[in-house]
Design a protein around this motif. Structure first.
Motif: not given
Length: 200
Positions: A65-77, A101-114
């Motif tokens: 899920s989008f939310g899980y993958e975002y949270a996993h990205h945040m925790r991993r980093n 832009y500040a709030v969504t920056h890490d969301i962009f990382h997940v969406l774009l796969g960077f």
């Protein structure tokens, strides 16, 4: 007013309770981060929109899920969401671009796969420039193109690849900054990427 807000942020930092969202929006505003007039019109759906993000709740969602993958990205980093305090509501309303832009920056990382390496940051920045959010970001991309290969010579090829890929994705994708991503957490990441035209 901004001086008072800045003083409050510094006091919270001194107490060991920094609010990253407040710091990010004040920094962006101080640097003169402003959106293009066309972009401002497209940002109307998110004016005054900055719901808090609970990583524990998102980690409880299904994998993929989008939310899980975002949270996993945040925790991993070891990152925290850029939540915004009520005291910043006026500035958030005044400069919705700086906030969003500040709030969504890490969301962009997940969406774009960077990832969060220099190469990954290059991909996200190139995407933002292609989406034409702000003139200031074009200057940032030029500086990053010069500096990132010096700071991370081992990533030189990936930096160049991500710059091209990020720019291409930015041109083909919908205008991401105006989306209420926080209402999409339960959907699959693949489905969200597909809807936003982010699939290569």
């Amino acid at each position: 007013m901004k001086l008072k807000q800045l003083r409050t942020v510094f006091q919270e930092v001194a107490r060991g309770n920094p609010n990253l969202g407040d710091i990010a929006i004040l920094k962006a505003d101080a640097l003169g981060a402003r959106a293009h007039p066309d972009a401002i019109a497209k940002l109307q759906p998110v004016v005054g929109y900055h719901p808090p993000v609970d990583l524990d709740a998102l980690m409880a969602l299904p994998e993929g899920s989008f939310g899980y993958e975002y949270a996993h990205h945040m925790r991993r980093n070891k990152l925290q969401p850029f939540n915004v305090s009520p005291g910043m509501a006026a500035l958030a309303q005044e400069n919705v671009f700086a906030l969003r832009y500040a709030v969504t920056h890490d969301i962009f990382h997940v969406l774009l796969g960077f990832d969060t390496s220099y190469a990954g940051e290059m991909g996200v920045l190139a995407f933002a420039v292609a989406q034409d959010y702000s003139r200031l970001q074009r200057v940032g991309l030029w500086m990053a193109t010069v500096l990132y290969p010096v700071l991370a010579p081992g990533q030189m090829r990936q930096i160049a690849r991500n710059r091209r890929r990020g720019y291409a994705l930015g041109k083909q994708a919908k205008f991401l900054l105006g989306y209420r991503f926080e209402e999409m957490w339960e959907r699959s990441l693949h489905e969200v990427r597909q809807e936003l035209n982010l699939l290569d």
